[in-house]
Design a protein around this motif. Structure first.
Motif, PDB file in Angstrom:
ATOM      1  N   UNK A  49       0.836  -1.197   0.000  1.00 15.48           N
ATOM      2  CA  UNK A  49       0.000   0.000   0.000  1.00 15.48           C
ATOM      3  C   UNK A  49       0.878   1.256   0.000  1.00 15.48           C
ATOM      4  N   UNK A  50       0.332   2.389  -0.479  1.00 17.69           N
ATOM      5  CA  UNK A  50       1.093   3.642  -0.421  1.00 17.69           C
ATOM      6  C   UNK A  50       1.480   3.979   1.021  1.00 17.69           C
ATOM      7  N   UNK A  51       2.667   4.485   1.197  1.00 18.62           N
ATOM      8  CA  UNK A  51       3.117   4.825   2.548  1.00 18.62           C
ATOM      9  C   UNK A  51       2.394   6.076   3.050  1.00 18.62           C
ATOM     10  N   UNK A  52       1.837   6.017   4.266  1.00 19.48           N
ATOM     11  CA  UNK A  52       1.206   7.224   4.835  1.00 19.48           C
ATOM     12  C   UNK A  52       2.215   8.356   4.973  1.00 19.48           C
ATOM     13  N   UNK A  53       1.710   9.581   4.958  1.00 22.43           N
ATOM     14  CA  UNK A  53       2.623  10.729   5.017  1.00 22.43           C
ATOM     15  C   UNK A  53       3.109  11.004   6.432  1.00 22.43           C
ATOM     16  N   UNK A  54       2.348  10.533   7.436  1.00 17.28           N
ATOM     17  CA  UNK A  54       2.786  10.758   8.817  1.00 17.28           C
ATOM     18  C   UNK A  54       2.221   9.662   9.706  1.00 17.28           C
ATOM     19  N   UNK A  55       2.857   9.465  10.852  1.00 15.63           N
ATOM     20  CA  UNK A  55       2.382   8.473  11.803  1.00 15.63           C
ATOM     21  C   UNK A  55       1.268   9.082  12.638  1.00 15.63           C
ATOM     22  N   UNK A  56       0.084   8.450  12.598  1.00  8.81           N
ATOM     23  CA  UNK A  56      -1.034   8.942  13.396  1.00  8.81           C
ATOM     24  C   UNK A  56      -1.661   7.833  14.249  1.00  8.81           C
ATOM     25  N   UNK A  57      -0.997   6.667  14.313  1.00  6.80           N
ATOM     26  CA  UNK A  57      -1.489   5.558  15.125  1.00  6.80           C
ATOM     27  C   UNK A  57      -0.608   5.335  16.335  1.00  6.80           C
ATOM     28  N   UNK A  58      -1.169   4.676  17.342  1.00  2.00           N
ATOM     29  CA  UNK A  58      -0.424   4.304  18.540  1.00  2.00           C
ATOM     30  C   UNK A  58      -0.512   2.800  18.728  1.00  2.00           C
TER      31      UNK A  58
ATOM     32  N   UNK B 162      12.868  -0.118   9.686  1.00  2.00           N
ATOM     33  CA  UNK B 162      11.842  -0.232  10.706  1.00  2.00           C
ATOM     34  C   UNK B 162      10.954   0.989  10.805  1.00  2.00           C
ATOM     35  N   UNK B 163      11.431   2.140  10.340  1.00  2.00           N
ATOM     36  CA  UNK B 163      10.640   3.365  10.401  1.00  2.00           C
ATOM     37  C   UNK B 163       9.656   3.526   9.263  1.00  2.00           C
ATOM     38  N   UNK B 164       9.651   2.598   8.316  1.00  2.00           N
ATOM     39  CA  UNK B 164       8.698   2.663   7.197  1.00  2.00           C
ATOM     40  C   UNK B 164       7.271   2.602   7.744  1.00  2.00           C
ATOM     41  N   UNK B 165       6.410   3.529   7.314  1.00  2.00           N
ATOM     42  CA  UNK B 165       5.048   3.594   7.833  1.00  2.00           C
ATOM     43  C   UNK B 165       4.113   2.650   7.063  1.00  2.00           C
ATOM     44  N   UNK B 166       3.200   2.023   7.814  1.00  2.00           N
ATOM     45  CA  UNK B 166       2.218   1.112   7.242  1.00  2.00           C
ATOM     46  C   UNK B 166       0.812   1.608   7.573  1.00  2.00           C
ATOM     47  N   UNK B 167      -0.139   1.496   6.638  1.00  2.00           N
ATOM     48  CA  UNK B 167      -1.518   1.911   6.898  1.00  2.00           C
ATOM     49  C   UNK B 167      -2.317   0.801   7.570  1.00  2.00           C
ATOM     50  N   UNK B 168      -2.313   0.740   8.885  1.00  2.00           N
ATOM     51  CA  UNK B 168      -2.978  -0.329   9.619  1.00  2.00           C
ATOM     52  C   UNK B 168      -4.367   0.116  10.074  1.00  2.00           C
ATOM     53  N   UNK B 169      -5.123  -0.815  10.639  1.00  2.97           N
ATOM     54  CA  UNK B 169      -6.455  -0.485  11.148  1.00  2.97           C
ATOM     55  C   UNK B 169      -6.394   0.464  12.339  1.00  2.97           C
ATOM     56  N   UNK B 170      -5.233   0.585  12.959  1.00  5.29           N
ATOM     57  CA  UNK B 170      -5.049   1.504  14.083  1.00  5.29           C
ATOM     58  C   UNK B 170      -4.421   2.817  13.648  1.00  5.29           C
ATOM     59  N   UNK B 171      -4.405   3.068  12.346  1.00  6.30           N
ATOM     60  CA  UNK B 171      -3.730   4.244  11.818  1.00  6.30           C
ATOM     61  C   UNK B 171      -2.340   3.886  11.322  1.00  6.30           C
ATOM     62  N   UNK B 172      -1.587   4.882  10.950  1.00  2.00           N
ATOM     63  CA  UNK B 172      -0.244   4.649  10.428  1.00  2.00           C
ATOM     64  C   UNK B 172       0.708   4.291  11.563  1.00  2.00           C
ATOM     65  N   UNK B 173       1.287   3.091  11.479  1.00  2.00           N
ATOM     66  CA  UNK B 173       2.289   2.632  12.437  1.00  2.00           C
ATOM     67  C   UNK B 173       3.583   2.342  11.702  1.00  2.00           C
ATOM     68  N   UNK B 174       4.689   2.394  12.420  1.00  2.00           N
ATOM     69  CA  UNK B 174       5.947   2.010  11.804  1.00  2.00           C
ATOM     70  C   UNK B 174       5.986   0.493  11.597  1.00  2.00           C
TER      71      UNK B 174
END
Length: 265
Positions: free
Chosen positions: A70-79, A128-140
């Motif tokens: 998936x496209x990498x999110x622009x910022x981390x917004x998940x915890x 490891x810092x690559x962002x993923x679009x998860x169900x909890x928001x963008x996580x590394x």
């Protein structure tokens, strides 16, 4: 003055990766011993069979591959502590995927081998810092790998419960990471400092709104072992049953965690 913000727990990416692969290896070795009759057995996961459970365990690793497509999110917004609650909303889709995989992968050993190959290849190719679009928001990526310890630890326990005589071991590091993440998820769901939850030897968290304890023995204490905690957090056992069976020690007027459990299903 407001209380200081609690610093997020950190995980060593190398240890987490090793823990995931160790636990996955334990499951893979056990699956090779299962007969067709054992694979057809029911599990405690609704109408899932053991075959569907094993197929899902493989998917726990290939999820990394899928999210990296998936496209990498622009910022981390998940915890990370929010992941257990967020993934519960995907339960129906997860069950459907497990059934499709089980039907389309007659050789479960090959399915698990391929899942591990793709998992290790992806971790080798991405930071490891690559962002993923998860169900909890963008996580590394590093944080998402921690969630894989929950999937593998919980479903190893499900597998052992489904197949009489099976005793797939729990990797210590995977069990520790799973316990800690679910404990932090409780603290996120029920923020506060009135109750201390102890899951020795892996986790201690403060939670539940009320007077904050600062010195001496806390007035509200909950203590249990790691596997019991994981079963409580995931709805495998009910709070009242665990307390009645003395699998949980709970003292104090704010030591009832029943209203906050389960954290994920």
């Amino acid at each position: 003055m407001p209380p200081a913000k609690k610093r997020a727990r950190s995980y060593d990416p190398a240890k987490t990766r090793a823990a995931v692969l160790a636990q996955f290896g334990n499951v893979r070795a056990a699956v090779r011993t299962l007969t067709p009759e054992q694979l057809a057995l029911p599990t405690r996961l609704g109408d899932w069979t053991v075959r569907e459970l094993v197929a899902h365990i493989g998917a726990a690793l290939t999820a990394v591959d899928r999210l990296l497509e998936e496209p990498e999110p622009v910022r981390q917004d998940g915890r990370l502590p929010d992941w257990p609650s967020a993934v519960t909303a995907d339960a129906d889709a997860i069950a459907g995927t497990a059934r499709r995989l089980a039907a389309g992968r007659p050789d479960l050993g090959a399915h698990l081998d391929e899942a591990e190959r793709r998992f290790t290849g992806r971790l080798d190719a991405h930071p490891g810092g690559r962002l993923l679009p998860t169900s909890a928001g963008a996580l590394t990526l590093a944080d998402y790998v921690v969630t894989r310890t929950v999937e593998l630890t919980v479903h190893t326990d499900d597998l052992n419960a489904a197949v009489p005589g099976l005793d797939v071991p729990h990797d210590r590091q995977a069990l520790a990471a799973c316990t800690r993440l679910l404990a932090d998820a409780l603290a996120a769901r029920a923020p506060g400092g009135s109750t201390e939850v102890r899951v020795p030897p892996y986790a201690v968290v403060q939670c539940v709104e009320g007077p904050r304890h600062t010195r001496g023995t806390p007035p509200n204490v909950v203590e249990t072992d790691p596997l019991t905690w994981i079963r409580l957090a995931t709805g495998r056992i009910a709070w009242r049953d665990a307390v009645a069976d003395a699998r949980v020690s709970a003292s104090g007027e704010r030591a009832d965690l029943g209203p906050y459990l389960p954290l994920m299903g």
